[in-house]
Enzyme design. Structure first.
Site, mmCIF file in Angstrom:
data_model
loop_
_atom_site.group_PDB
_atom_site.id
_atom_site.type_symbol
_atom_site.label_atom_id
_atom_site.label_comp_id
_atom_site.label_asym_id
_atom_site.label_seq_id
_atom_site.Cartn_x
_atom_site.Cartn_y
_atom_site.Cartn_z
ATOM 1 N N LYS A 200 5.177 92.311 47.151
ATOM 2 C CA LYS A 200 5.848 93.005 46.035
ATOM 3 C C LYS A 200 5.927 92.109 44.807
ATOM 4 O O LYS A 200 5.580 92.517 43.704
ATOM 5 C CB LYS A 200 7.256 93.417 46.475
ATOM 6 C CG LYS A 200 8.167 93.798 45.320
ATOM 7 C CD LYS A 200 9.566 94.169 45.761
ATOM 8 C CE LYS A 200 10.526 93.020 45.942
ATOM 9 N NZ LYS A 200 11.160 92.513 44.708
ATOM 10 N N ASN A 201 6.391 90.869 45.017
ATOM 11 C CA ASN A 201 6.656 90.010 43.863
ATOM 12 C C ASN A 201 5.394 89.409 43.248
ATOM 13 O O ASN A 201 5.463 88.722 42.243
ATOM 14 C CB ASN A 201 7.656 88.908 44.227
ATOM 15 C CG ASN A 201 9.055 89.479 44.411
ATOM 16 O OD1 ASN A 201 9.312 90.637 44.060
ATOM 17 N ND2 ASN A 201 9.956 88.698 44.977
ATOM 18 N N ARG B 58 15.059 94.852 37.890
ATOM 19 C CA ARG B 58 15.092 93.741 36.922
ATOM 20 C C ARG B 58 13.694 93.260 36.554
ATOM 21 O O ARG B 58 13.465 92.778 35.453
ATOM 22 C CB ARG B 58 15.832 92.547 37.517
ATOM 23 C CG ARG B 58 17.207 92.788 37.961
ATOM 24 C CD ARG B 58 17.763 91.500 38.500
ATOM 25 N NE ARG B 58 17.616 90.436 37.525
ATOM 26 C CZ ARG B 58 18.454 90.222 36.527
ATOM 27 N NH1 ARG B 58 19.515 90.968 36.395
ATOM 28 N NH2 ARG B 58 18.244 89.243 35.670
ATOM 29 N N CYS C 44 23.490 91.175 38.682
ATOM 30 C CA CYS C 44 23.211 92.053 39.823
ATOM 31 C C CYS C 44 23.923 91.529 41.052
ATOM 32 O O CYS C 44 24.703 90.580 40.972
ATOM 33 C CB CYS C 44 21.718 92.205 40.050
ATOM 34 S SG CYS C 44 20.983 90.771 40.791
ATOM 35 N N ARG D 96 21.910 86.031 36.719
ATOM 36 C CA ARG D 96 20.482 86.131 36.417
ATOM 37 C C ARG D 96 20.175 86.309 34.923
ATOM 38 O O ARG D 96 19.657 87.342 34.497
ATOM 39 C CB ARG D 96 19.851 87.244 37.259
ATOM 40 C CG ARG D 96 20.082 87.023 38.747
ATOM 41 C CD ARG D 96 19.409 88.036 39.602
ATOM 42 N NE ARG D 96 17.993 87.797 39.744
ATOM 43 C CZ ARG D 96 17.162 88.616 40.377
ATOM 44 N NH1 ARG D 96 17.617 89.721 40.906
ATOM 45 N NH2 ARG D 96 15.882 88.337 40.486
ATOM 46 N N ASP E 243 15.024 84.099 49.284
ATOM 47 C CA ASP E 243 14.790 85.462 49.783
ATOM 48 C C ASP E 243 14.763 85.535 51.313
ATOM 49 O O ASP E 243 14.647 86.624 51.878
ATOM 50 C CB ASP E 243 13.463 86.017 49.224
ATOM 51 C CG ASP E 243 13.563 86.328 47.735
ATOM 52 O OD1 ASP E 243 14.679 86.381 47.210
ATOM 53 O OD2 ASP E 243 12.507 86.522 47.102
ATOM 54 N N ARG F 241 13.099 99.298 48.387
ATOM 55 C CA ARG F 241 12.567 98.636 47.195
ATOM 56 C C ARG F 241 11.545 97.576 47.581
ATOM 57 O O ARG F 241 10.662 97.262 46.776
ATOM 58 C CB ARG F 241 13.700 97.957 46.413
ATOM 59 C CG ARG F 241 14.579 98.897 45.636
ATOM 60 C CD ARG F 241 15.479 98.127 44.696
ATOM 61 N NE ARG F 241 14.772 96.961 44.199
ATOM 62 C CZ ARG F 241 15.277 95.728 44.131
ATOM 63 N NH1 ARG F 241 16.514 95.511 44.505
ATOM 64 N NH2 ARG F 241 14.563 94.728 43.678
HETATM 65 N N1 EPU Z 1 17.509 81.450 35.490
HETATM 66 C C1 EPU Z 1 18.140 81.107 34.318
HETATM 67 N N2 EPU Z 1 17.636 81.562 33.137
HETATM 68 C C2 EPU Z 1 16.524 82.337 33.081
HETATM 69 C C3 EPU Z 1 15.875 82.702 34.269
HETATM 70 C C4 EPU Z 1 16.393 82.237 35.476
HETATM 71 O O1 EPU Z 1 19.159 80.391 34.329
HETATM 72 O O2 EPU Z 1 16.111 82.715 31.971
HETATM 73 C C5 EPU Z 1 18.032 80.972 36.767
HETATM 74 C C6 EPU Z 1 18.506 82.096 37.690
HETATM 75 O O3 EPU Z 1 19.804 82.529 37.387
HETATM 76 C C7 EPU Z 1 18.390 81.452 39.051
HETATM 77 C C8 EPU Z 1 17.171 80.544 38.895
HETATM 78 O O4 EPU Z 1 16.973 80.389 37.495
HETATM 79 O O5 EPU Z 1 19.522 80.664 39.289
HETATM 80 C C9 EPU Z 1 15.899 81.046 39.513
HETATM 81 O O6 EPU Z 1 15.705 82.410 39.175
HETATM 82 P P1 EPU Z 1 14.267 83.023 38.892
HETATM 83 O O7 EPU Z 1 14.137 83.287 37.429
HETATM 84 O O8 EPU Z 1 13.229 82.176 39.534
HETATM 85 O O9 EPU Z 1 14.371 84.396 39.641
HETATM 86 P P2 EPU Z 1 13.613 85.730 39.239
HETATM 87 O O10 EPU Z 1 12.336 85.372 38.597
HETATM 88 O O11 EPU Z 1 14.536 86.618 38.500
HETATM 89 C C10 EPU Z 1 12.218 85.995 41.416
HETATM 90 C C11 EPU Z 1 12.050 87.049 42.475
HETATM 91 C C12 EPU Z 1 13.314 87.126 43.316
HETATM 92 C C13 EPU Z 1 13.540 85.745 43.970
HETATM 93 C C14 EPU Z 1 13.614 84.674 42.872
HETATM 94 C C15 EPU Z 1 13.737 83.265 43.420
HETATM 95 C C16 EPU Z 1 10.531 88.621 41.452
HETATM 96 C C17 EPU Z 1 10.297 89.966 40.872
HETATM 97 N N3 EPU Z 1 11.779 88.326 41.837
HETATM 98 O O12 EPU Z 1 13.333 86.386 40.627
HETATM 99 O O13 EPU Z 1 13.082 88.073 44.340
HETATM 100 O O14 EPU Z 1 14.731 85.750 44.687
HETATM 101 O O15 EPU Z 1 12.429 84.735 42.042
HETATM 102 O O16 EPU Z 1 12.675 82.961 44.245
HETATM 103 O O17 EPU Z 1 9.595 87.848 41.589
HETATM 104 C C18 EPU Z 1 13.642 89.782 45.870
HETATM 105 O O18 EPU Z 1 12.444 90.017 45.993
HETATM 106 O O19 EPU Z 1 14.522 90.259 46.628
HETATM 107 C C19 EPU Z 1 14.102 88.887 44.797
HETATM 108 C C20 EPU Z 1 15.358 88.855 44.365
#
Ligand code: EPU
Length: 416
Positions: free
Chosen positions: A22-23, A92, A116, A121, A304, A396
């Site tokens: 998915k991701n 998201r 969320c 996030r 995850d 999802r």
């Molecule tokens: N963060 C910030 N600022 C930003 C972006 C992120 O402070 O602008 C922080 C977040 O709050 C968190 C950390 O950085 O503490 C890492 O978050 P990341 O941005 O890597 O998460 P994401 O990109 O929003 C993706 C996956 C998530 C998975 C995380 C961590 C996708 C679509 N989603 O989220 O997947 O948990 O990376 O590996 O790729 C899931 O599939 O259930 C899921 C939540």
């Protein structure tokens, strides 16, 4: 609202095929915005998030055709540069259209994702990066609004490695003037997959999969014909399902390299895991041994998989400490597992899990995608019947999870 009913205590046996990730599929779909022509992406999992991304792309003007595990995206005409709240609130990952839309059309307006079930996030690193590339970014009326005639390459340092942030910036930089360097970039296999998809479109990207990614902007890209990698979190979830039920499962069409951290941790708990080329066999222990774990960015233990691992630890011999380092609120499953008889105490970012001999079936409620998966896994091992409410979270991110578990012998059914 659908529920899932599981009668626990059955050892799982047999073979299960892993779906596309998915991701990885979501950012690769968003990358189709970057060039006109017809894109074909295969090994697409049938999931609600994929449908949501398809709808968002068609709102932007792409023609989207989903058939079996393949999606065709015709992107000759972009008619909108706005991702409205309705899409972003259901998923998201809609924020992934920000970078490619800006690069292709010079303008992108994406509703700000709110907090969320797993944390606040924020998206500050996405917007910081776009500003470094020369975009004018404003936040107003609940929207991120980014504008730039043409982006210019820059060096961008991420304070925290962010997965979708790295993906957004990579997609923005492929059409920028000059060289972009992403420092402290996320290293997840999904980043490599997106880079490979972009490279197949003609992009010049080096270093994806390491914390230093270099992108040389090109003037145009061509459509892709691309196959998505297997889902490492679905793989890990089935590894835990085998381990927790003391069963034997062969997991096929996967990539064992992506789940190294999970395999090592499960082996420490007593599971036997045999690696094949694209497959894995897991044999669960009589009773798992309690082991501590800390979630970390890839190649560390994935956040995850934290909830599913906790499910295993609830019935382990001994006490384990589970520390969540990525998201500040990712213990929503704890209260539900306690309803099943688990002995868990949370202090700050650490959960202390004292293994009990048996979990007992109970009505529980899913709060987010991976928490739902952990409740299903816990229910498989519990005595009696568990009914899991709000399983739309599960839909999802897990393709046909009850059918797959049923093939392995689980007593599971969906109640509509
Ligand atoms: N963060 C910030 N600022 C930003 C972006 C992120 O402070 O602008 C922080 C977040 O709050 C968190 C950390 O950085 O503490 C890492 O978050 P990341 O941005 O890597 O998460 P994401 O990109 O929003 C993706 C996956 C998530 C998975 C995380 C961590 C996708 C679509 N989603 O989220 O997947 O948990 O990376 O590996 O790729 C899931 O599939 O259930 C899921 C939540």
């Amino acid at each position: 609202m659908d529920k899932i009913e599981v009668e626990g205590g059955v050892q799982l046996h047999g073979e299960v095929r892993i779906s596309g990730a998915k991701n990885a599929a979501l950012p690769v779909m968003a990358a189709s915005i970057l060039s006109d022509g017809e894109h074909t992406i295969s090994n697409i999992p049938h999931l609600r998030d994929i449908v949501t991304m398809g709808r968002l792309l068609s709102h932007l003007g792409l023609e989207v055709q989903l058939e079996h595990d393949r999606i065709k995206l015709q992107s000759d005409r972009i008619q909108s540069f706005e991702a409205p709240y309705d899409y972003v609130k259901t998923m998201r990952a809609s924020v992934l259209v920000l970078g490619p839309l800006l690069a292709r059309t010079g303008e992108a307006k994406v509703s700000l994702p709110g907090g969320c079930a797993i944390g606040a996030r924020p998206t500050n690193l996405h917007t910081m990066g776009l500003e470094k590339l020369g975009a004018e970014v404003t936040l107003s009326d609940g929207y991120i609004h980014a504008r730039a005639k043409r982006l210019n390459g820059a060096t961008i340092y991420f304070d925290i490695p962010t997965v979708t942030g790295t993906e957004n910036l990579m997609m923005a930089a492929v059409l920028a003037e000059g060289e972009t360097v992403l420092e402290n970039a996320a290293c997840e296999p999904e980043i490599i997959d997106l880079a490979n998809a972009l490279i197949s479109m003609g992009a010049d990207i080096k270093g994806a999969g390491s914390s230093l990614i270099t992108i040389r902007g090109v003037t145009g890209l061509k459509p892709m014909d691309y196959k998505i990698i297997p889902d490492r979190i679905e793989t890990g979830t089935f590894l835990v399902a085998g381990a927790i039920t003391n069963g034997t499962i062969k997991i096929t069409d996967t990539n064992p390299d992506y789940v190294d951290a999970v395999i090592n941790k499960l082996r420490e708990t007593g599971a036997e895991i045999t690696l094949g080329d694209k497959s894995l066999i897991v044999r669960g222990p009589d009773r798992p041994i309690a082991k501590d774990v800390k979630t970390l960015p890839y190649p560390g233990f994935p956040t995850d998989m934290q909830a599913q691992f906790m499910a295993l630890m609830t019935i382990a011999d001994g006490t384990s400490l589970i520390t969540e380092n990525i998201f500040e609120n990712r213990f929503m499953h704890v209260a539900e597992m306690r309803r099943m008889g688990a002995d868990i105490n949370v202090e700050g970012s650490t959960a202390k899990v004292k293994g009990v001999r048996y979990l007992k079936g109970a009505p529980v409620m899913a709060t987010d995608l991976r928490a739902s998966a952990s409740l299903v896994v816990a229910a498989l091992a519990a005595q009696g019947t568990t009914v899991i409410d709000r399983v739309y979270h599960l839909d999802r991110g897990y393709e046909k999870i009850e059918e797959k578990l049923k093939t392995l012998g689980a007593k599971i059914r969906r109640i509509s």
